[in-house]
Design a protein around this motif. Structure first.
Motif, PDB file in Angstrom:
ATOM      1  N   MET A  75       0.830  -1.206   0.000  1.00  0.00           N
ATOM      2  CA  MET A  75       0.000   0.000   0.000  1.00  0.00           C
ATOM      3  C   MET A  75       0.867   1.259   0.000  1.00  0.00           C
ATOM      4  O   MET A  75       0.519   2.272  -0.614  1.00  0.00           O
TER       5      MET A  75
ATOM      6  N   ALA B 158       1.896   1.798  -3.512  1.00  0.00           N
ATOM      7  CA  ALA B 158       0.790   2.373  -4.298  1.00  0.00           C
ATOM      8  C   ALA B 158       0.662   3.866  -4.009  1.00  0.00           C
ATOM      9  O   ALA B 158       0.442   4.675  -4.934  1.00  0.00           O
TER      10      ALA B 158
ATOM     11  N   THR C 279       1.150   6.891  -6.720  1.00  0.00           N
ATOM     12  CA  THR C 279       0.076   7.864  -6.967  1.00  0.00           C
ATOM     13  C   THR C 279       0.582   9.287  -6.799  1.00  0.00           C
ATOM     14  O   THR C 279       0.295  10.172  -7.612  1.00  0.00           O
TER      15      THR C 279
ATOM     16  N   LEU D  73      -5.279   8.048  -0.245  1.00  0.00           N
ATOM     17  CA  LEU D  73      -4.627   6.737  -0.210  1.00  0.00           C
ATOM     18  C   LEU D  73      -3.628   6.667   0.951  1.00  0.00           C
ATOM     19  O   LEU D  73      -3.561   5.659   1.673  1.00  0.00           O
TER      20      LEU D  73
END
Length: 293
Positions: free
Chosen positions: A20, A23, A27, A183
């Motif tokens: 995560m 990610a 992003t 996020l």
């Protein structure tokens, strides 16, 4: 408070949630790459537009059978206009030579037009490009004048299209930045949830909220900073690519599209600050929500 403890805790959290975290970093990197590229394009377009507008010229095409009296009247009027910086007469031979040079990639058209069909004209440079239309209106319909053309409209069209493109890119980049913040917020929430018992014990033994928050805030900051560094590399590559394309593909229209080292440094500073702010903000909101629940 121990710096070593906070660094160890931050590293542990990042490793536990590495997928995560990765990610979130990607992003942030993508969104900041778009922001940086848009800023570079905006700076280059500003420089190019200033040069294009400085080169705006008015072309006064003359009728084939213009009389000497009519020609003299047009010249006198140009001499008297304060908006006119300079002008020159372009005879048919030179006009035909320019026509063949500018349309060299269209040989059928060049061969179909004889020299006698190319009109003579007056090339007029103006003091202020914004007065192009006003000066053109003076000569339109005047005896001996066929048409009056200028490239100011084309430059304005290019500038408008560029501004719209930059607005769209910035809008997409902002949406991606918000997505990155959300996020990162979720990554931190997962990290806190996975350590909820440890956090509860820390609160029972008297640990302050600041002591509990700092490792998680550092985690978000590190994610934002790494994303910003990746975006910095992309922006440097974009600048090099633009310079290479203009230099090696003879993109004469974009010769004024100059990006200096100062422009690049300004863009990098904005990217790094934005990455740190997005990462820290997302993690701060997440950890405060958890501790206040």
């Amino acid at each position: 408070m121990s710096v070593k403890y906070f660094a160890a805790e931050t590293g542990t959290n990042l490793w536990r949630n590495r997928l995560m975290s990765l990610a979130a970093v990607f992003t942030v990197a993508i969104s900041l790459s778009l922001v940086g590229s848009a800023l570079l394009i905006k700076q280059g377009v500003s420089t190019a537009t200033a040069e294009w507008k400085g080169n705006v010229q008015l072309l006064v095409f003359l009728q084939p059978k213009i009389s000497p009296t009519e020609f003299t009247a047009v010249e006198d009027q140009l001499h008297q206009l304060p908006a006119v910086k300079s002008f020159s007469y372009v005879p048919r031979a030179q006009a035909y030579s320019d026509f063949r040079r500018l349309l060299a990639n269209q040989p059928d058209l060049v061969n179909a037009v004889p020299e006698s069909a190319v009109p003579t004209f007056l090339r007029v440079s103006l003091v202020n490009p914004a007065e192009t239309r006003a000066v053109a209106a003076i000569f339109e319909g005047q005896p001996g004048v066929d048409t009056v053309n200028d490239n100011f409209s084309a430059i304005n069209t290019i500038t408008t299209v560029s501004n719209v493109a930059q607005t769209v890119i910035l809008a997409v980049a902002i949406i991606l930045l918000v997505s990155a913040a959300v996020l990162i917020l979720n990554v931190i929430r997962v990290a806190i949830f996975s350590r909820r018992r440890e956090v509860a014990v820390m609160r029972l033994v008297g640990a302050t909220n600041s002591f509990i928050q700092i490792p998680f805030m550092l985690e978000g900051l590190v994610q934002g900073l790494i994303g910003a560094l990746v975006a910095t590399g992309v922006v440097i590559a974009v600048k090099s690519l633009i310079g290479y394309a203009i230099a090696h593909f003879r993109m004469h229209l974009l010769e004024g599209f100059v990006l200096t080292s100062h422009n690049l440094i300004e863009t990098i500073v904005v990217i790094v600050i934005a990455g740190v702010v997005v990462g820290t903000l997302g993690s701060t909101i997440a950890v405060r929500r958890f501790l206040s629940a």
